[in-house]
Write a protein that holds these residues in place. Structure first.
Motif, short mmCIF file in Angstrom:
data_model
loop_
_atom_site.label_atom_id
_atom_site.label_comp_id
_atom_site.label_asym_id
_atom_site.label_seq_id
_atom_site.Cartn_x
_atom_site.Cartn_y
_atom_site.Cartn_z
N THR A 187 -14.12 11.49 -0.46
CA THR A 187 -13.09 10.28 -0.33
C THR A 187 -12.39 10.32 0.65
O THR A 187 -11.38 9.78 1.46
N TYR A 188 -11.48 12.12 0.55
CA TYR A 188 -9.92 12.34 1.27
C TYR A 188 -10.18 11.86 2.69
O TYR A 188 -10.57 11.11 3.78
N TYR A 189 -11.89 12.45 3.09
CA TYR A 189 -12.42 12.38 4.64
C TYR A 189 -12.03 11.01 5.10
O TYR A 189 -12.29 10.25 6.11
N TRP A 190 -13.17 9.97 4.12
CA TRP A 190 -13.27 8.71 4.52
C TRP A 190 -12.13 7.86 4.29
O TRP A 190 -12.20 7.01 5.15
N ILE A 191 -10.84 8.36 3.12
CA ILE A 191 -9.47 7.52 3.64
C ILE A 191 -8.61 7.82 4.86
O ILE A 191 -7.93 7.15 5.30
N ASP A 192 -9.14 9.26 5.52
CA ASP A 192 -8.53 9.59 6.69
C ASP A 192 -8.87 8.92 7.56
O ASP A 192 -7.90 9.14 8.38
N LEU A 193 -10.06 8.80 8.48
CA LEU A 193 -10.72 8.19 8.37
C LEU A 193 -10.66 6.82 9.12
O LEU A 193 -10.36 6.04 10.19
N LEU A 194 -10.37 5.94 7.88
CA LEU A 194 -9.51 4.54 7.72
C LEU A 194 -8.24 3.84 8.07
O LEU A 194 -8.11 3.45 8.42
N MET A 195 -8.00 5.59 8.08
CA MET A 195 -6.21 5.23 8.64
C MET A 195 -6.59 5.41 9.50
O MET A 195 -5.93 4.71 10.63
N GLU A 196 -7.27 7.04 10.41
CA GLU A 196 -7.26 6.78 12.11
C GLU A 196 -7.66 5.94 12.67
O GLU A 196 -6.93 5.71 14.03
N THR A 197 -7.83 4.91 12.23
CA THR A 197 -9.15 4.25 12.76
C THR A 197 -8.31 2.15 12.46
O THR A 197 -8.48 1.21 13.17
N GLY A 198 -7.33 2.62 12.01
CA GLY A 198 -6.84 1.20 11.30
C GLY A 198 -7.23 0.39 10.56
O GLY A 198 -6.69 -0.61 10.11
N TYR A 199 -7.82 0.61 9.83
CA TYR A 199 -8.22 -0.71 9.17
C TYR A 199 -7.78 -0.21 7.86
O TYR A 199 -7.65 -1.18 7.18
N ILE A 200 -6.99 0.33 7.00
CA ILE A 200 -5.49 0.72 5.98
C ILE A 200 -4.05 1.28 6.64
O ILE A 200 -4.88 2.35 7.85
N ASP A 201 -3.33 1.10 6.94
CA ASP A 201 -2.05 1.40 7.23
C ASP A 201 -1.38 2.34 6.61
O ASP A 201 -2.41 2.91 5.56
N ASP A 202 -1.00 2.76 6.95
CA ASP A 202 0.10 4.84 6.82
C ASP A 202 0.14 4.06 5.03
O ASP A 202 0.07 5.12 4.44
N GLU A 203 0.86 3.20 5.00
CA GLU A 203 1.66 3.42 3.97
C GLU A 203 0.42 3.41 2.69
O GLU A 203 0.56 4.27 1.79
N ALA A 204 -0.50 2.83 2.77
CA ALA A 204 -1.57 2.75 2.06
C ALA A 204 -2.88 4.13 1.69
O ALA A 204 -3.11 4.29 0.19
N GLY A 205 -3.05 4.10 2.89
CA GLY A 205 -3.65 5.40 3.10
C GLY A 205 -2.97 6.76 2.22
O GLY A 205 -3.90 7.90 2.44
N GLU A 206 -2.43 6.55 2.35
CA GLU A 206 -1.19 8.21 2.33
C GLU A 206 -0.86 7.82 0.47
O GLU A 206 -0.68 8.92 -0.49
N HIS A 207 -0.79 6.92 0.21
CA HIS A 207 -0.30 6.96 -1.18
C HIS A 207 -1.55 7.42 -1.95
O HIS A 207 -1.88 7.61 -2.73
N LEU A 208 -3.38 6.58 -1.12
CA LEU A 208 -4.88 6.90 -1.57
C LEU A 208 -5.16 8.21 -1.49
O LEU A 208 -5.05 8.95 -3.04
N ARG A 209 -4.10 8.89 -0.72
CA ARG A 209 -4.78 10.56 -0.46
C ARG A 209 -3.94 11.29 -1.40
O ARG A 209 -4.15 12.44 -1.66
N ILE A 210 -2.75 10.55 -1.58
CA ILE A 210 -1.77 11.43 -2.60
C ILE A 210 -2.47 11.81 -3.87
O ILE A 210 -3.05 12.76 -4.73
N LYS A 211 -3.32 9.89 -4.72
CA LYS A 211 -3.86 10.15 -5.21
C LYS A 211 -5.09 11.03 -5.62
O LYS A 211 -5.64 12.29 -6.53
#
Length: 117
Positions: A74-98
């Motif tokens: 899941t962490y990997y997919w969240i990282d990819l979604l952030m890197e490709t601009g599908y989710i913004d840094d703030e939302a992505g970082e929140h999910l990565r922390i969780k």
């Protein structure tokens, strides 16, 4: 008690992942990566739920280890979604922390349980 806290955190994380999936598929029309993060992100809690009623310590360790693998995925997919601009840094970082919090808790649980074998 620790497993019930882990269960609640994984359930809350799964709910956030479901909302992320809905947003990605409805607003961004992204279906492949969003389905992957949905599967792995909700699988974490499902396996923790199964582990709560494990038939043996080995069964418990197996289910928790699967949850750990799913959390890492899941962490990997969240990282990819952030890197490709599908989710913004703030939302992505929140999910990565969780997600990292779940990973650390699962690592500790598996390590402690293996020490009891």
């Amino acid at each position: 008690m620790k497993e019930s806290i882990l269960f609640e955190k994984s359930r809350n994380f799964a709910i956030e992942i479901i909302y992320l999936y809905k947003r990605l598929s409805e607003d961004k029309r992204e279906y492949v990566l969003s389905k992957q993060v949905l599967r792995s992100g909700t699988s974490i809690g499902a396996n923790i739920s199964e582990a709560r009623f494990a038939q043996s310590l080995n069964d418990f360790i197996s289910k928790m280890s699967i949850s750990l693998k799913e959390a890492n995925e899941t962490y990997y997919w969240i990282d990819l979604l952030m890197e490709t601009g599908y989710i913004d840094d703030e939302a992505g970082e929140h999910l990565r922390i969780k997600c990292l919090e779940l990973i650390r808790m699962l690592q500790a649980s598996v390590k402690t349980s293996k020490g009891k074998l």
